[in-house]
Design an enzyme around this catalytic site. Structure first.
Site, PDB file in Angstrom:
ATOM      1  N   HIS A 308       0.857  -1.192   0.000  1.00  0.00           N
ATOM      2  CA  HIS A 308       0.000   0.000   0.000  1.00  0.00           C
ATOM      3  C   HIS A 308       0.889   1.237   0.000  1.00  0.00           C
ATOM      4  CE1 HIS A 308      -3.211   2.778   1.088  1.00  0.00           C
ATOM      5  NE2 HIS A 308      -4.033   1.834   0.688  1.00  0.00           N
ATOM      6  N   ASP A 366      -7.849  -5.419  -0.099  1.00  0.00           N
ATOM      7  CA  ASP A 366      -8.294  -6.316  -1.184  1.00  0.00           C
ATOM      8  C   ASP A 366      -7.908  -7.761  -0.961  1.00  0.00           C
ATOM      9  OD1 ASP A 366      -7.454  -3.541  -3.111  1.00  0.00           O
ATOM     10  OD2 ASP A 366      -9.487  -4.327  -2.919  1.00  0.00           O
TER      11      ASP A 366
HETATM   12  C1  SDX Z   1      -6.129  -0.012  -3.012  1.00  0.00           C
HETATM   13  O1  SDX Z   1      -4.409   4.491  -2.106  1.00  0.00           O
HETATM   14  C2  SDX Z   1      -5.375   3.883  -1.531  1.00  0.00           C
HETATM   15  O2  SDX Z   1      -5.787   4.274  -0.465  1.00  0.00           O
HETATM   16  C3  SDX Z   1      -5.913   2.692  -2.286  1.00  0.00           C
HETATM   17  C4  SDX Z   1      -6.938   1.847  -1.544  1.00  0.00           C
HETATM   18  C5  SDX Z   1      -8.225   2.587  -1.298  1.00  0.00           C
HETATM   19  O3  SDX Z   1      -8.970   2.204  -0.372  1.00  0.00           O
HETATM   20  O4  SDX Z   1      -8.559   3.485  -2.125  1.00  0.00           O
HETATM   21  O5  SDX Z   1      -6.414   1.416  -0.287  1.00  0.00           O
HETATM   22  C6  SDX Z   1      -7.308   0.611  -2.354  1.00  0.00           C
HETATM   23  O6  SDX Z   1      -5.840   0.326  -4.136  1.00  0.00           O
HETATM   24  C7  SDX Z   1      -5.284  -0.989  -2.244  1.00  0.00           C
HETATM   25  C8  SDX Z   1      -4.025  -1.486  -3.064  1.00  0.00           C
HETATM   26  C9  SDX Z   1      -4.524  -2.606  -3.995  1.00  0.00           C
HETATM   27  N1  SDX Z   1      -3.423  -2.978  -4.954  1.00  0.00           N
HETATM   28  C10 SDX Z   1      -2.805  -4.155  -4.850  1.00  0.00           C
HETATM   29  O7  SDX Z   1      -2.990  -4.973  -3.952  1.00  0.00           O
HETATM   30  C11 SDX Z   1      -1.846  -4.439  -6.014  1.00  0.00           C
HETATM   31  C12 SDX Z   1      -0.505  -4.952  -5.482  1.00  0.00           C
HETATM   32  N2  SDX Z   1       0.154  -3.859  -4.771  1.00  0.00           N
HETATM   33  C13 SDX Z   1       1.104  -3.049  -5.497  1.00  0.00           C
HETATM   34  O8  SDX Z   1       0.841  -2.864  -6.841  1.00  0.00           O
HETATM   35  C14 SDX Z   1       1.573  -1.834  -4.709  1.00  0.00           C
HETATM   36  O9  SDX Z   1       1.852  -2.269  -3.448  1.00  0.00           O
HETATM   37  C15 SDX Z   1       0.694  -0.588  -4.628  1.00  0.00           C
HETATM   38  C16 SDX Z   1       0.268  -0.114  -5.975  1.00  0.00           C
HETATM   39  C17 SDX Z   1      -0.518  -0.880  -3.814  1.00  0.00           C
HETATM   40  C18 SDX Z   1       1.498   0.505  -3.930  1.00  0.00           C
HETATM   41  O10 SDX Z   1       2.526   0.828  -4.792  1.00  0.00           O
HETATM   42  P1  SDX Z   1       3.601   1.976  -4.419  1.00  0.00           P
HETATM   43  O11 SDX Z   1       3.242   2.699  -3.187  1.00  0.00           O
HETATM   44  O12 SDX Z   1       3.828   2.786  -5.641  1.00  0.00           O
HETATM   45  O13 SDX Z   1       4.844   1.135  -4.040  1.00  0.00           O
HETATM   46  P2  SDX Z   1       5.919   0.682  -5.067  1.00  0.00           P
HETATM   47  O14 SDX Z   1       5.248   0.151  -6.294  1.00  0.00           O
HETATM   48  O15 SDX Z   1       6.899   1.796  -5.216  1.00  0.00           O
HETATM   49  O16 SDX Z   1       6.567  -0.554  -4.296  1.00  0.00           O
HETATM   50  C19 SDX Z   1       7.603  -0.351  -3.369  1.00  0.00           C
HETATM   51  C20 SDX Z   1       8.467  -1.606  -3.525  1.00  0.00           C
HETATM   52  C21 SDX Z   1       8.840  -1.905  -4.969  1.00  0.00           C
HETATM   53  O17 SDX Z   1      10.084  -2.576  -4.938  1.00  0.00           O
HETATM   54  P3  SDX Z   1      11.415  -1.722  -5.334  1.00  0.00           P
HETATM   55  O18 SDX Z   1      11.152  -1.110  -6.708  1.00  0.00           O
HETATM   56  O19 SDX Z   1      11.558  -0.686  -4.235  1.00  0.00           O
HETATM   57  O20 SDX Z   1      12.526  -2.767  -5.340  1.00  0.00           O
HETATM   58  O21 SDX Z   1       7.708  -2.759  -3.082  1.00  0.00           O
HETATM   59  C22 SDX Z   1       7.517  -3.651  -4.180  1.00  0.00           C
HETATM   60  C23 SDX Z   1       7.790  -2.876  -5.443  1.00  0.00           C
HETATM   61  O22 SDX Z   1       8.277  -3.751  -6.479  1.00  0.00           O
HETATM   62  N3  SDX Z   1       6.111  -4.088  -4.120  1.00  0.00           N
HETATM   63  C24 SDX Z   1       5.704  -5.337  -4.255  1.00  0.00           C
HETATM   64  C25 SDX Z   1       4.311  -5.284  -4.083  1.00  0.00           C
HETATM   65  N4  SDX Z   1       3.934  -4.034  -3.866  1.00  0.00           N
HETATM   66  C26 SDX Z   1       5.058  -3.290  -3.890  1.00  0.00           C
HETATM   67  N5  SDX Z   1       6.363  -6.491  -4.520  1.00  0.00           N
HETATM   68  C27 SDX Z   1       5.603  -7.609  -4.600  1.00  0.00           C
HETATM   69  N6  SDX Z   1       4.251  -7.649  -4.432  1.00  0.00           N
HETATM   70  C28 SDX Z   1       3.582  -6.504  -4.173  1.00  0.00           C
HETATM   71  N7  SDX Z   1       2.256  -6.534  -4.017  1.00  0.00           N
END
Ligand code: SDX
Length: 431
Positions: A308, A366
């Site tokens: 998140h 989720d």
């Molecule tokens: C919702 O914003 C809100 O409030 C949203 C929400 C709401 O109520 O409106 O809460 C609802 O959208 C919840 C999130 C649902 N999405 C997912 O579950 C999809 C999987 N999660 C990711 O795509 C990700 O965690 C996000 C999109 C939720 C957050 O992304 P960020 O904040 O941009 O973080 P990032 O992509 O920069 O990740 C940081 C690091 C990265 O690694 P590095 O590049 O630093 O090496 O963490 C890794 C990412 O690769 N990472 C994950 C991961 N999520 C982040 N690695 C594996 N699995 C994951 N799920």
């Protein structure tokens, strides 16, 4: 108005720029850069808005480190236990919990707006049967502005309130119609005698050929799911609604924009993607393979339902949702649901893994919601529509707050331009 808390100083070459700072009720202080470009001819740069407060709001507060979520100051855990979705709608819209008379009046108004204009039924006929329900919802909700002309004047507070009531009342009906259309069953009209969540399940699962009584366990769980999804500060879809609304677009068009944004798998589409991922994993022994893929930089796979932007400890909604999943499946006698077992083991393994610990990745809202919706009989394609109908109150409350602010103006970000500099046109024969 927030309390001024002095100034921050920005040194740019031989210049020092004083920037006002404000202290919110809760959360970090903010530095007001609104006049920076005029003062110093520079922009700030924050593509994912990771450090940017885009607006002032009094609706929802999130503390990502403590895992706290407050709706108008009330902790989500208390509301999930003590309140119900329509009361939360009143709270988000008007700022305080209603007294008995206010609740009865609000419930009466919402209940008597649940039907949609009969001609809207024709819209569905234009879609293929196998259309994703989110596609039909974006189209039909946007089309509401073609029907409800008496609540389009955004400068009239009464029309803003009517538009909000209509949206809260009609989104479940439209979502249920999208579901019925996708399974080839006739639309079911709302029944004013049913409570909000019960009515939605009735419109989804009853058929003209048989009597249908909504299971109270499921309507209670659905009401709780709606409460947990109702609002969440300035997430991507809410920011979309605000930006669309800032141009003066009508509220129905703004909510349609929010639905479109929510659909993405990084946002509200994650609940569908998460359940499909859990099914693909299938059994506990395959979890390590997927954990390895999530950690592999060369593999675009991510653990859906994990991570998140704000919560870097735990998502309080996931905690409540996990309890609800246990309760619902136990009460329905499917506690040994294999998908739930995989989800729990995946969570346990991931939370012990250095990669997830170091990147502060925890289950989000989720991760468990799909397990409950699946147990209720919904196909995965209906998971995000249910998120959308639940979040409509948050979107419209944030829209109403923004439009009601006399100082609001059109949102218009700038950019870091990295394209070509000036160059002259070359006729085609000389290229
Ligand atoms: C919702 O914003 C809100 O409030 C949203 C929400 C709401 O109520 O409106 O809460 C609802 O959208 C919840 C999130 C649902 N999405 C997912 O579950 C999809 C999987 N999660 C990711 O795509 C990700 O965690 C996000 C999109 C939720 C957050 O992304 P960020 O904040 O941009 O973080 P990032 O992509 O920069 O990740 C940081 C690091 C990265 O690694 P590095 O590049 O630093 O090496 O963490 C890794 C990412 O690769 N990472 C994950 C991961 N999520 C982040 N690695 C594996 N699995 C994951 N799920």
């Amino acid at each position: 108005m927030v309390k001024s808390t002095g100034t921050a100083q920005l040194k740019l070459g031989d210049k020092t720029i004083d920037l006002p700072m404000y202290t919110p009720t809760l959360g970090p202080d903010v530095v007001d850069i609104g006049k920076l470009y005029a003062q110093a001819d520079v922009f700030t740069y924050d593509p994912g808005f990771t450090s940017t407060a885009a607006c002032e709001s009094a609706i929802t507060y999130i503390d990502g480190d403590k895992g706290e979520l407050l709706y108008r100051g009330y902790p989500i855990e208390q509301l999930a236990d003590e309140s119900h979705f329509l009361e939360v709608c009143y709270l988000l819209l008007f700022g305080n919990l209603p007294n008995k008379a206010e609740m009865e009046d609000f419930e009466f108004r919402v209940t008597n707006h649940t039907m949609v204009h009969e001609q809207m039924h024709q819209f569905f006929r234009g879609f293929r049967r196998d259309s994703h329900p989110m596609a039909t919802m974006v189209g039909v909700v946007g089309a509401m502005s073609a029907f409800y002309h008496d609540s389009l004047d955004i400068n009239d507070p009464w029309q803003r309130e009517v538009a909000a009531i209509r949206m809260i009342a009609k989104l479940p009906t439209i979502a249920a119609m999208a579901f019925k259309y996708s399974v080839g069953q006739p639309f079911v009209y709302p029944k004013n005698s049913l409570a909000y969540a019960e009515n939605f399940l009735h419109m989804c699962f009853s058929v003209p050929a048989a009597d249908y009584k909504v299971n109270p366990i499921l309507s209670k769980a659905m009401d709780r799911i709606m409460m947990l999804h109702a609002d969440h500060e300035q997430n991507a879809s809410t920011s979309t609604v605000r930006l669309a609304g800032s141009s003066g677009a009508n509220p129905f068009a703004c909510i349609a924009a929010g639905i479109a944004c929510l659909w993405g798998p990084a946002h509200g589409g994650a609940n569908q993607a998460c359940l499909e991922m859990l099914r693909e994993i299938g059994t506990v022994d395959r979890i390590p393979e997927f954990i390895a893929r999530a950690k592999d930089k060369n593999d675009p796979f991510r653990l859906m339902g994990f991570g998140h932007r704000v919560y870097k400890n735990f998502d309080p909604r996931a905690t409540v949702m996990k309890e609800s999943a246990d309760e619902v499946l136990e009460l329905m006698g499917i506690h040994n649901n294999p998908t739930l077992q995989v989800a729990k083991e995946l969570e346990r393994i991931a939370l012990e893994d250095e990669y997830f610990i170091s990147k502060k990745l925890y289950p989000n809202v989720d991760f468990y919601s799909g397990i409950i919706l699946d147990a209720m009989g919904f196909p995965t394609s209906m998971f995000t529509p249910i998120f959308a109908l639940s979040r409509t109150v948050g979107w419209i409350s944030q829209w109403k707050e923004m439009i009601g602010d006399p100082t609001q103006k059109i949102g218009r970000p700038r950019q870091l331009y990295v394209g070509e500099s000036y160059r002259d046109y070359v006729p085609v024969e000389k290229r």
